[in-house]
Design a protein around this motif. Structure first.
Motif, PDB file in Angstrom:
ATOM      1  N   VAL A  57       0.821  -1.215   0.000  1.00 29.52           N
ATOM      2  CA  VAL A  57       0.000   0.000   0.000  1.00 29.52           C
ATOM      3  C   VAL A  57       0.856   1.267   0.000  1.00 29.52           C
ATOM      4  CG1 VAL A  57      -1.939  -1.133   1.122  1.00 29.52           C
ATOM      5  CG2 VAL A  57      -0.168  -0.049   2.527  1.00 29.52           C
ATOM      6  N   SER A  58       2.150   1.091  -0.230  1.00 35.92           N
ATOM      7  CA  SER A  58       3.064   2.226  -0.179  1.00 35.92           C
ATOM      8  C   SER A  58       2.847   3.171  -1.361  1.00 35.92           C
ATOM      9  CB  SER A  58       4.514   1.725  -0.197  1.00 35.92           C
ATOM     10  OG  SER A  58       5.419   2.785  -0.369  1.00 35.92           O
ATOM     11  N   HIS A  59       3.205   4.466  -1.142  1.00 31.60           N
ATOM     12  CA  HIS A  59       3.127   5.452  -2.205  1.00 31.60           C
ATOM     13  C   HIS A  59       4.366   5.431  -3.092  1.00 31.60           C
ATOM     14  CE1 HIS A  59       0.190   7.779   0.538  1.00 31.60           C
ATOM     15  NE2 HIS A  59      -0.467   7.048  -0.339  1.00 31.60           N
ATOM     16  N   MET A 116      -4.293  -8.181  -2.898  1.00 27.57           N
ATOM     17  CA  MET A 116      -3.133  -7.942  -2.033  1.00 27.57           C
ATOM     18  C   MET A 116      -3.259  -6.618  -1.289  1.00 27.57           C
ATOM     19  SD  MET A 116       0.259  -9.397  -4.009  1.00 27.57           S
ATOM     20  CE  MET A 116      -0.086  -8.790  -5.659  1.00 27.57           C
ATOM     21  N   MET A 117      -3.707  -5.583  -1.978  1.00 27.13           N
ATOM     22  CA  MET A 117      -3.817  -4.278  -1.316  1.00 27.13           C
ATOM     23  C   MET A 117      -4.902  -4.276  -0.251  1.00 27.13           C
ATOM     24  SD  MET A 117      -3.089  -1.397  -4.274  1.00 27.13           S
ATOM     25  CE  MET A 117      -3.954  -2.146  -5.634  1.00 27.13           C
ATOM     26  N   GLN A 118      -6.053  -4.851  -0.542  1.00 29.09           N
ATOM     27  CA  GLN A 118      -7.142  -4.851   0.436  1.00 29.09           C
ATOM     28  C   GLN A 118      -6.782  -5.669   1.671  1.00 29.09           C
ATOM     29  OE1 GLN A 118      -9.598  -3.070   0.801  1.00 29.09           O
ATOM     30  NE2 GLN A 118     -10.650  -2.545  -1.095  1.00 29.09           N
ATOM     31  N   PHE A 119      -6.189  -6.817   1.473  1.00 25.90           N
ATOM     32  CA  PHE A 119      -5.831  -7.625   2.638  1.00 25.90           C
ATOM     33  C   PHE A 119      -4.659  -7.019   3.400  1.00 25.90           C
ATOM     34  CE2 PHE A 119      -8.539 -10.719   0.603  1.00 25.90           C
ATOM     35  CZ  PHE A 119      -9.150 -11.330   1.681  1.00 25.90           C
ATOM     36  N   SER A 120      -3.851  -6.239   2.712  1.00 23.45           N
ATOM     37  CA  SER A 120      -2.789  -5.514   3.422  1.00 23.45           C
ATOM     38  C   SER A 120      -3.387  -4.466   4.350  1.00 23.45           C
ATOM     39  CB  SER A 120      -1.842  -4.851   2.411  1.00 23.45           C
ATOM     40  OG  SER A 120      -1.126  -5.830   1.690  1.00 23.45           O
ATOM     41  N   TRP A 121      -4.396  -3.728   3.869  1.00 24.88           N
ATOM     42  CA  TRP A 121      -5.075  -2.777   4.757  1.00 24.88           C
ATOM     43  C   TRP A 121      -5.675  -3.502   5.963  1.00 24.88           C
ATOM     44  CZ3 TRP A 121      -3.429   1.758   4.135  1.00 24.88           C
ATOM     45  CH2 TRP A 121      -3.313   2.388   2.904  1.00 24.88           C
ATOM     46  N   MET A 122      -6.239  -4.676   5.732  1.00 25.46           N
ATOM     47  CA  MET A 122      -6.840  -5.438   6.839  1.00 25.46           C
ATOM     48  C   MET A 122      -5.785  -5.823   7.874  1.00 25.46           C
ATOM     49  SD  MET A 122      -9.453  -8.015   4.856  1.00 25.46           S
ATOM     50  CE  MET A 122     -10.382  -7.460   3.434  1.00 25.46           C
ATOM     51  N   PHE A 172      -7.931   2.839   8.527  1.00 24.29           N
ATOM     52  CA  PHE A 172      -7.779   2.577   7.106  1.00 24.29           C
ATOM     53  C   PHE A 172      -9.098   2.368   6.366  1.00 24.29           C
ATOM     54  CE2 PHE A 172      -3.793   0.834   8.995  1.00 24.29           C
ATOM     55  CZ  PHE A 172      -2.967   1.874   8.574  1.00 24.29           C
ATOM     56  N   THR A 173     -10.179   2.832   6.930  1.00 23.32           N
ATOM     57  CA  THR A 173     -11.467   2.715   6.258  1.00 23.32           C
ATOM     58  C   THR A 173     -11.469   3.494   4.954  1.00 23.32           C
ATOM     59  OG1 THR A 173     -12.621   2.425   8.353  1.00 23.32           O
ATOM     60  CG2 THR A 173     -13.931   3.171   6.470  1.00 23.32           C
ATOM     61  N   GLN A 174     -11.059   4.752   5.027  1.00 24.63           N
ATOM     62  CA  GLN A 174     -11.078   5.581   3.821  1.00 24.63           C
ATOM     63  C   GLN A 174     -10.040   5.126   2.811  1.00 24.63           C
ATOM     64  OE1 GLN A 174     -13.463   7.879   3.358  1.00 24.63           O
ATOM     65  NE2 GLN A 174     -12.702   7.943   1.248  1.00 24.63           N
ATOM     66  N   GLU A 175      -8.878   4.698   3.289  1.00 25.13           N
ATOM     67  CA  GLU A 175      -7.833   4.234   2.379  1.00 25.13           C
ATOM     68  C   GLU A 175      -8.286   3.008   1.580  1.00 25.13           C
ATOM     69  OE1 GLU A 175      -5.748   6.390   5.688  1.00 25.13           O
ATOM     70  OE2 GLU A 175      -7.481   5.061   5.439  1.00 25.13           O
ATOM     71  N   ALA A 176      -8.915   2.061   2.285  1.00 24.83           N
ATOM     72  CA  ALA A 176      -9.403   0.869   1.594  1.00 24.83           C
ATOM     73  C   ALA A 176     -10.499   1.221   0.609  1.00 24.83           C
ATOM     74  CB  ALA A 176      -9.898  -0.160   2.611  1.00 24.83           C
ATOM     75  N   ASP A 230     -18.605   0.594   4.061  1.00 21.24           N
ATOM     76  CA  ASP A 230     -18.305   1.459   2.928  1.00 21.24           C
ATOM     77  C   ASP A 230     -17.607   0.725   1.789  1.00 21.24           C
ATOM     78  OD1 ASP A 230     -19.361   3.597   4.198  1.00 21.24           O
ATOM     79  OD2 ASP A 230     -17.456   4.258   5.068  1.00 21.24           O
ATOM     80  N   PHE A 231     -17.262  -0.537   1.999  1.00 24.25           N
ATOM     81  CA  PHE A 231     -16.471  -1.251   0.997  1.00 24.25           C
ATOM     82  C   PHE A 231     -17.365  -2.122   0.148  1.00 24.25           C
ATOM     83  CE2 PHE A 231     -13.918  -0.186   4.586  1.00 24.25           C
ATOM     84  CZ  PHE A 231     -12.888   0.495   3.975  1.00 24.25           C
ATOM     85  N   MET A 232     -17.425  -1.770  -1.139  1.00 27.40           N
ATOM     86  CA  MET A 232     -18.309  -2.439  -2.076  1.00 27.40           C
ATOM     87  C   MET A 232     -17.522  -3.464  -2.885  1.00 27.40           C
ATOM     88  SD  MET A 232     -21.118  -0.965  -1.464  1.00 27.40           S
ATOM     89  CE  MET A 232     -20.583  -0.718   0.226  1.00 27.40           C
ATOM     90  N   PRO A 233     -18.219  -4.432  -3.475  1.00 30.28           N
ATOM     91  CA  PRO A 233     -17.525  -5.315  -4.419  1.00 30.28           C
ATOM     92  C   PRO A 233     -17.022  -4.501  -5.601  1.00 30.28           C
ATOM     93  CG  PRO A 233     -19.684  -6.189  -3.806  1.00 30.28           C
ATOM     94  CD  PRO A 233     -19.616  -4.785  -3.295  1.00 30.28           C
TER      95      PRO A 233
END
Length: 672
Positions: A149-151, A222-228, A238-242, A665-668
């Protein structure tokens, strides 16, 4: 979280993931299902918490294990589809073919291959971490999640954006073109690549789309599970980030789908074979033999009175009536059929006879005036001097150069009229086509495969041809087979496709007047389930004739030499709604000893082994001065309308979650 909710979520985990494994057979469906899995997985971890605030380590490990178990199921589904997509290796294949063909395309393919490799490497690492989760330190997973999730431009989000920029350039107003468009342009200019790859342009673009879409799925998971994981480790909410990750994923996939649809609409769907590196009779081509073959005959033997009162041009249709005084006629097999279109070239000649096992009569002929028919040179059997003569001082008995139309054991001129079909009752479709020659008879043959959901086809092999000989009892000319003759030697050249929602399930020849005519069988199917409707099958053809208001056009073969002598590859020179006539090869080039066109017997079958096919055709490959080849072709199924970019659902459409969880807030992700 209550025990009842945990049990419910556990059940959701089992049922959803197994359904995902069993049913996800393409990236479109897999994308939607993984989006739903990600949404459900956020429910598993529940509310955020502060790991430094007294939360016990076993609790953190339990949440970590729950997330990784979810991820394990998703990676299994991705891996299953990955094996299917990787069979084509489309980027690597195109990269190998693009060397030296243009810096712009080659550089972009190199960059795409590098980016895909990096994402795939990260995905493999993630799979290894999932397998070894019990032995891994928390720091290892945390570092990996940070990278995902790095910039940093070299981190996963940057890689995904760079892949997307190759497909959908961010500055189109500066005339930048996407990779798919460049591939279509390149293949349009270099048709032999399609022959070598044995994939239609449409297939190549669709496979490219699948490769990119699957990579997007990997990156998104990978990104979504990394936020988790970072949330479990107490690094933040990390709600808004995800949510932003999901939104950007949806935008990329929608734009990629739009670019793919645009490219697919421009890409050709025909699949065919070009000239092989080396022509081999019986392997790459076969011949119709002794149809209108060059034949030397003295006029004295072409009339019942044994006179020489006429000239060669008089004998437009004649027959052999004997062998006058055992002259040259005794040194060659007589034409036992019809003798057609005789001409006078010169009185005396040297003739090089062909081997007795050959279908040719002569290798070459050289006249005293220097005119040569065929390629004069050495002669294994020795040349024979042939001289015309005078009879009774005022009758010149001339040797004529004619055409012999003689059916029989030495003439292979028969085409089967039997259907070649797939086993539709067992849900099988045509996956390949070829012309084959058994004995003296040419047959159409198809390969078949079992049709599955969403266009998946499992190749099953070639359907055996029912062989027969024209002399077999009960086999009838005009019903079971067609015999080529001087009057009935035309073959219709058509390119036929199925209606929308239908696939190819058969091919056949039938007679329309004096023309051998090609037809296809089309069967409707349900794309979602993959089920055929055999009872609604239909035969499709172009029944146009020469007598119609817009008649078929004849493809003329001018000064047609033997096609295997061509110095350059022979392209398709026929168009839909034409016809070609089997005829003799050129007198000067080959002494009219061969029947052209030759028949291309190379199989036309997508290289992936099993691919959805909607149409087929019969075409001519040739050029001026060549007899060319009669060859089959296929049309791969049009997947463009199945590539969609649906908008993501609203929050109200999301599955119910724990009231305390803030993952609503997280949709498919959007389905393409």
């Amino acid at each position: 979280m209550s025990g009842r909710v945990r049990v419910l979520l556990a059940l959701i985990t089992v049922t959803c993931t197994h359904a995902l494994i069993d049913e996800a057979v393409d990236v479109i469906l897999l994308s939607k299902q993984i989006g739903e899995e990600v949404l459900n997985s956020w429910d598993v971890i529940g509310k955020p918490f502060n790991a430094s605030g007294g939360v016990e380590l076993p609790f953190i490990r339990r949440r970590e294990r729950q997330v990784l178990e979810r991820l394990s199921e998703i990676t299994r589904a991705i891996r299953k589809l990955e094996l299917q997509v990787d069979r084509s290796s489309v980027v690597a294949t195109l990269l190998a073919k693009s060397v030296g063909k243009g810096a712009r395309l080659e550089l972009r393919l190199h960059e795409m291959a590098d980016l895909l490799s990096r994402v795939d490497s990260a995905n493999r690492m993630m799979r290894d971490y999932v397998k070894l989760q019990q032995e891994l330190e928390r720091r290892t997973l945390e570092d990996f999640a940070d990278w995902c999730v790095s910039h940093d431009r070299g981190a996963l989000p940057g890689l995904m954006e760079r892949i997307h920029a190759l497909i959908v350039p961010p500055y189109k107003h500066l005339f930048a073109r996407g990779l798919m468009d460049l591939i279509v342009d390149d293949l349009e200019e270099k048709n032999p690549d399609v022959c070598d790859l044995q994939l239609s342009q449409h297939q190549l673009i669709y496979d490219m789309y699948n490769t990119i879409a699957l990579t997007e799925i990997k990156g998104y998971a990978m990104m979504q599970f990394s936020w988790m994981l970072l949330r479990i480790y107490g690094k933040g909410n990390f709600t808004q980030e995800a949510s932003l990750t999901r939104q950007r994923y949806s935008e990329r996939t929608a734009r990629t789908a739009a670019a793919a649809r645009a490219a697919l609409s421009m890409a050709r769907r025909d699949l065919y074979r070009c000239d092989p590196p080396e022509h081999k009779e019986g392997e790459t081509y076969a011949q119709v033999t002794r149809l209108l073959q060059g034949y030397i005959e003295n006029e004295v033997d072409m009339n019942a009175d044994n006179t020489c009162s006429e000239n060669c041009a008089y004998y437009t249709l004649a027959a052999n009536h004997g062998c006058f005084k055992d002259q040259f006629c005794a040194k060659q097999p007589a034409c036992k059929g019809r003798i057609i279109n005789c001409q006078y070239i010169d009185s005396d000649m040297w003739v090089c006879p062909a081997n007795k096992s050959s279908t040719r009569r002569y290798e070459w002929i050289e006249y005293e005036n220097g005119h040569t028919l065929g390629h004069a040179g050495s002669c294994r059997r020795g040349t024979t001097k042939v001289d015309s003569w005078w009879r009774w001082l005022f009758w010149h008995c001339s040797y004529c150069m004619c055409l012999c139309d003689e059916s029989g054991p030495a003439s292979d001129r028969y085409f089967s009229l039997w259907d070649a079909t797939s086993d539709v009752n067992n849900n099988k479709v045509v996956t390949g086509i070829r012309l084959v020659k058994y004995g003296r008879v040419f047959h159409l043959q198809v390969s078949e495969g079992a049709l599955g959901p969403r266009g998946a086809v499992a190749a099953a092999g070639w359907v055996p041809v029912t062989k027969f000989d024209v002399d077999d009892a009960g086999v009838r000319d005009g019903i079971d087979y067609h015999t080529l003759t001087y009057e009935k030697r035309a073959v219709d050249l058509d390119e036929l496709d199925s209606p929308q929602g239908h696939v190819l399930t058969g091919v056949r020849f039938r007679m329309i007047g004096a023309h051998l005519h090609f037809e296809i069988r089309s069967t409707p199917f349900n794309y979602t389930t993959g089920r055929l409707s055999p009872a609604r099958s239909q035969w499709i053809s172009n029944d146009n004739t020469e007598g119609a208001d817009t008649p078929r056009r004849r493809l003329a073969l001018e000064r047609a030499d033997v096609p295997t002598r061509a110095r350059a590859p022979l392209p398709q020179d026929s168009r839909h709604d034409q016809y070609v006539e089997f005829t003799h090869s050129d007198f000067d080039a080959d002494a009219a000893q061969s029947t052209v066109p030759f028949v291309d017997i190379q199989p036309v079958e997508p290289s992936k082994g099993g691919a959805l096919v909607s149409g087929a055709g019969l075409v001519h490959r040739g050029a001026r001065g060549s007899g060319g080849f009669l060859a089959p072709k296929l049309f791969t199924y049009d997947f463009a309308r199945h590539v969609r970019a649906d908008p993501p659902p609203d929050a109200a459409d999301a599955p119910d979650a724990d009231a305390d969880a803030d993952a609503d807030d997280f949709m498919p992700p959007a389905s393409f």
